[in-house]
Design a protein around this motif. Structure first.
Motif, short mmCIF file in Angstrom:
data_model
loop_
_atom_site.label_atom_id
_atom_site.label_comp_id
_atom_site.label_asym_id
_atom_site.label_seq_id
_atom_site.Cartn_x
_atom_site.Cartn_y
_atom_site.Cartn_z
N TYR A 20 1.50 3.96 -6.50
CA TYR A 20 0.20 3.72 -5.88
C TYR A 20 0.33 2.73 -4.71
O TYR A 20 -0.20 2.95 -3.62
CB TYR A 20 -0.81 3.19 -6.91
N LEU A 21 1.02 1.63 -4.93
CA LEU A 21 1.18 0.62 -3.88
C LEU A 21 1.92 1.17 -2.67
O LEU A 21 1.60 0.84 -1.52
CB LEU A 21 1.90 -0.61 -4.43
N ALA A 24 -0.69 2.97 -0.72
CA ALA A 24 -1.87 2.19 -0.33
C ALA A 24 -1.57 1.10 0.69
O ALA A 24 -2.48 0.67 1.40
CB ALA A 24 -2.50 1.56 -1.57
N LEU A 25 -0.33 0.67 0.76
CA LEU A 25 0.00 -0.48 1.60
C LEU A 25 1.01 -0.13 2.68
O LEU A 25 2.18 0.15 2.39
CB LEU A 25 0.58 -1.60 0.73
N GLU A 95 -3.57 -9.36 -0.09
CA GLU A 95 -3.75 -7.92 0.16
C GLU A 95 -3.11 -7.09 -0.95
O GLU A 95 -3.71 -6.15 -1.46
CB GLU A 95 -3.12 -7.56 1.51
N GLU A 98 -5.10 -7.43 -4.22
CA GLU A 98 -6.32 -6.61 -4.19
C GLU A 98 -6.02 -5.17 -4.56
O GLU A 98 -6.78 -4.54 -5.30
CB GLU A 98 -6.94 -6.63 -2.78
N GLN A 99 -4.89 -4.65 -4.07
CA GLN A 99 -4.54 -3.26 -4.39
C GLN A 99 -4.12 -3.10 -5.86
O GLN A 99 -4.40 -2.07 -6.47
CB GLN A 99 -3.45 -2.75 -3.45
N HIS A 102 -7.36 -2.94 -7.59
CA HIS A 102 -8.00 -1.64 -7.32
C HIS A 102 -7.39 -0.55 -8.21
O HIS A 102 -8.10 0.25 -8.79
CB HIS A 102 -7.84 -1.27 -5.84
N TRP A 103 -6.06 -0.53 -8.30
CA TRP A 103 -5.37 0.43 -9.16
C TRP A 103 -5.83 0.25 -10.62
O TRP A 103 -6.13 1.23 -11.30
CB TRP A 103 -3.86 0.24 -9.04
N LEU A 132 -3.39 6.91 3.94
CA LEU A 132 -3.31 6.53 2.54
C LEU A 132 -2.77 7.67 1.67
O LEU A 132 -3.28 8.78 1.72
CB LEU A 132 -4.67 6.10 2.01
#
Length: 165
Positions: A20-21, A24-25, A95, A98-99, A102-103, A132
């Motif tokens: 996921y990261l 997302a990043l 940052e 936060e992700q 969110h996950w 993304l």
């Protein structure tokens, strides 16, 4: 250090978080350190640790765990924390944290993500520098579609189900 308040058991896999990261990043990377070197800043992560990190200019944030208890099975309970390094490392750490949150809130208890690979020529329009959860490669475009946790019912889902498949 930035706390996420997201926990993981000592034997609980969290490879879905790393995937996921990565989507997302922007600037996501895998961090490794010379275990024989004396770098004074980063202790090398354990061999099984994914070393998730992001780069922001001359700064870096890396995901780590901090033991906060024994856990129900006695194998440990850990919190995901993010360490920032460099002049703006604290912002990169915020940052990334936060992700992680969110996950946890939106995807951790959901079904596994759907991963689709298509030839790059059949994908229009071309991907931007960072879209993304889209990984645009020379010959393929890989899309990772993350299902959303369906509300209170998600509490009944076995969180380890993605790793068992």
């Amino acid at each position: 250090m930035t706390h996420t308040h997201v926990t993981v058991g000592g034997q609980e896999p969290f490879d879905a978080l790393t995937l996921y990261l990565a989507g997302a990043l922007p600037g996501f990377c895998r961090l490794s350190a010379d275990s024989d070197g004396d770098n004074g800043v980063l202790n090398p992560p354990p061999k099984h640790w994914p070393g998730a990190a992001i780069v922001r200019g001359n700064s870096l944030a890396r995901l780590a765990t901090e033991r906060i208890g024994d856990g129900d099975d006695g194998k440990g309970l850990y919190e995901f924390v993010v360490h920032g390094h460099g002049t703006r490392g604290h912002l990169a750490a915020q940052e990334m944290a936060e992700q992680v949150r969110h996950w946890q809130h939106n995807h951790r208890g959901a079904l596994c993500p759907r991963i689709t690979a298509r030839p790059a020529a059949s994908c229009a329009p071309p991907a931007r520098d960072h879209e993304l959860h889209v990984f645009a490669k020379k010959h393929t475009r890989i899309t990772v579609d993350w299902p959303i946790v369906p509300g209170p019912a998600a509490l009944l889902i076995d969180r380890g189900s993605c790793s068992a498949r």
